[in-house]
Write a protein that holds these residues in place. Structure first.
Motif, PDB file in Angstrom:
ATOM      1  N   MET A   1       0.843  -1.188   0.000  1.00  0.00           N
ATOM      2  CA  MET A   1       0.000   0.000   0.000  1.00  0.00           C
ATOM      3  C   MET A   1       0.882   1.243   0.000  1.00  0.00           C
ATOM      4  O   MET A   1       1.837   1.342   0.756  1.00  0.00           O
ATOM      5  N   ARG A   2       0.549   2.173  -0.863  1.00  0.00           N
ATOM      6  CA  ARG A   2       1.346   3.381  -0.977  1.00  0.00           C
ATOM      7  C   ARG A   2       1.093   4.319   0.193  1.00  0.00           C
ATOM      8  O   ARG A   2       0.036   4.314   0.805  1.00  0.00           O
ATOM      9  N   GLY A   3       2.082   5.164   0.486  1.00  0.00           N
ATOM     10  CA  GLY A   3       1.941   6.133   1.558  1.00  0.00           C
ATOM     11  C   GLY A   3       1.924   5.481   2.932  1.00  0.00           C
ATOM     12  O   GLY A   3       2.450   4.388   3.137  1.00  0.00           O
ATOM     13  N   TYR A   4       1.311   6.182   3.900  1.00  0.00           N
ATOM     14  CA  TYR A   4       1.159   5.626   5.242  1.00  0.00           C
ATOM     15  C   TYR A   4      -0.160   6.123   5.808  1.00  0.00           C
ATOM     16  O   TYR A   4      -0.762   7.093   5.317  1.00  0.00           O
ATOM     17  N   PHE A   5      -0.627   5.461   6.876  1.00  0.00           N
ATOM     18  CA  PHE A   5      -1.883   5.859   7.500  1.00  0.00           C
ATOM     19  C   PHE A   5      -1.830   5.502   8.978  1.00  0.00           C
ATOM     20  O   PHE A   5      -0.989   4.710   9.429  1.00  0.00           O
ATOM     21  N   ALA A   6      -2.749   6.104   9.729  1.00  0.00           N
ATOM     22  CA  ALA A   6      -2.877   5.869  11.156  1.00  0.00           C
ATOM     23  C   ALA A   6      -4.352   5.779  11.506  1.00  0.00           C
ATOM     24  O   ALA A   6      -5.209   6.338  10.817  1.00  0.00           O
ATOM     25  N   LEU A   7      -4.658   5.063  12.588  1.00  0.00           N
ATOM     26  CA  LEU A   7      -6.023   4.899  13.076  1.00  0.00           C
ATOM     27  C   LEU A   7      -6.101   5.426  14.500  1.00  0.00           C
ATOM     28  O   LEU A   7      -5.180   5.199  15.301  1.00  0.00           O
ATOM     29  N   GLY A   8      -7.196   6.128  14.804  1.00  0.00           N
ATOM     30  CA  GLY A   8      -7.370   6.675  16.141  1.00  0.00           C
ATOM     31  C   GLY A   8      -8.826   6.848  16.487  1.00  0.00           C
ATOM     32  O   GLY A   8      -9.707   6.779  15.616  1.00  0.00           O
ATOM     33  N   ALA A   9      -9.109   7.081  17.753  1.00  0.00           N
ATOM     34  CA  ALA A   9     -10.468   7.276  18.234  1.00  0.00           C
ATOM     35  C   ALA A   9     -10.465   8.351  19.313  1.00  0.00           C
ATOM     36  O   ALA A   9      -9.506   8.492  20.076  1.00  0.00           O
ATOM     37  N   GLU A  10     -11.566   9.104  19.343  1.00  0.00           N
ATOM     38  CA  GLU A  10     -11.723  10.174  20.333  1.00  0.00           C
ATOM     39  C   GLU A  10     -12.812   9.802  21.323  1.00  0.00           C
ATOM     40  O   GLU A  10     -13.896   9.345  20.931  1.00  0.00           O
ATOM     41  N   GLY A  11     -12.531   9.997  22.623  1.00  0.00           N
ATOM     42  CA  GLY A  11     -13.528   9.778  23.657  1.00  0.00           C
ATOM     43  C   GLY A  11     -13.984   8.345  23.782  1.00  0.00           C
ATOM     44  O   GLY A  11     -15.112   8.105  24.238  1.00  0.00           O
ATOM     45  N   ILE A  12     -13.172   7.404  23.383  1.00  0.00           N
ATOM     46  CA  ILE A  12     -13.572   6.001  23.452  1.00  0.00           C
ATOM     47  C   ILE A  12     -13.611   5.556  24.913  1.00  0.00           C
ATOM     48  O   ILE A  12     -12.790   5.985  25.735  1.00  0.00           O
ATOM     49  N   SER A  13     -14.581   4.702  25.233  1.00  0.00           N
ATOM     50  CA  SER A  13     -14.782   4.303  26.630  1.00  0.00           C
ATOM     51  C   SER A  13     -14.477   2.841  26.892  1.00  0.00           C
ATOM     52  O   SER A  13     -14.396   2.448  28.062  1.00  0.00           O
TER      53      SER A  13
END
Length: 278
Positions: A1-13
């Motif tokens: 896969m070209r480039g790069y990526f990140a995964l995140g979450a806000e306010g997860i409980s």
């Protein structure tokens, strides 16, 4: 896969959802995983992340959207069901992107939405689990930027794996420098990729297969004048010039007669056999 990526979450409980997101990122090759304004228990994370992603993928925790520190040039993409969000199937993924998802019982904060460069939504009847949404977005990115073959017209698909992405070739500006010898070679074995001049950038990489002559010349230059004198061969002498054409006799003259050809010679020689001199 070209480039790069990140995964995140806000306010997860739920830390279990963080573990599932971390496992998804680990499986698809995410560069890092992050949370914003969340309390994470790493013991619960490892329960759902059975791949041990926290040992292989960097994990960051930020207190608020203003505290986030992303790499330079990284595009922040929010995933949320809003009226002005773009549909995921028609969204062009950035080459360098960080995807942030909302909490289990809520939406992305206004501060996070204002910081996002793009907001996309998954076309579903209602919202899905945050970890499932992360997997869907990651899969859509993979089929968009993963260099896979096009889908066939008929039912079925290709079994060929995508080609590995190349990272360019080595460019050597001064191959005669002693510091470049580890890249060029030891003189006897030229390197696999050699850049002799700017012309090679237009004609493709100069490899040992299609550039044997430049590699051999470079090996002689690096080996020194002794090898060059040893391999030198004397040039062959030029061929002798051809002999000059014979000139016609001075006493022979060819004239054209109206009736026939006749040959006139000097008084001391007969013109034809059996004739008497004039």
């Amino acid at each position: 896969m070209r480039g790069y990526f990140a995964l995140g979450a806000e306010g997860i409980s739920k830390s279990g959802n963080v573990g599932t997101i971390l496992r998804t990122g680990h499986a698809f090759g995410a560069s890092f995983v992050f949370t914003v304004n969340a309390v994470v228990d790493m013991t619960e994370v490892r329960v759902t992340d059975t791949s041990g992603g926290d040992d292989h993928v960097p994990f960051y925790e930020w207190a608020s959207a203003g505290d986030m520190v992303l790499p330079q040039g990284c595009t922040l993409v929010g995933v949320e069901l809003t009226d002005d969000a773009a549909y995921l199937p028609s969204f062009r993924h950035p080459l360098r992107a960080a995807y942030v998802f909302g909490p289990e019982r809520g939406s992305l904060s206004r501060a996070m939405q204002d910081r996002c460069d793009h907001i996309v939504k998954i076309p579903t009847k209602f919202c899905v689990n945050v970890a499932v949404a992360a997997a869907i977005v990651t899969y859509d990115r993979m089929i968009s930027l993963g260099r896979f073959a096009e889908r066939p017209v008929r039912v079925g698909g290709s079994r060929e794996l995508p080609k590995e992405q190349g990272h360019g070739r080595i460019r050597i500006r001064n191959p005669d420098s002693p510091r470049m010898r580890p890249l060029v070679g030891d003189g006897n074995k030229p390197s696999a990729v050699i850049s002799m001049s700017d012309n090679s950038r237009r004609s493709g990489p100069m490899t040992a297969r299609n550039a044997l002559i430049p590699a051999a010349v470079l090996a002689l230059l690096l080996a020194g004048p002794a090898v060059a004198q040893q391999d030198a061969r004397p040039a062959a002498p030029p061929p002798p010039p051809p002999p000059p054409a014979s000139a016609p006799a001075q006493d022979d003259v060819i004239v054209t007669a109206p009736a026939a050809w006749s040959r006139t010679t000097s008084p001391s020689r007969n013109t034809t056999p059996g004739s008497s001199p004039a």
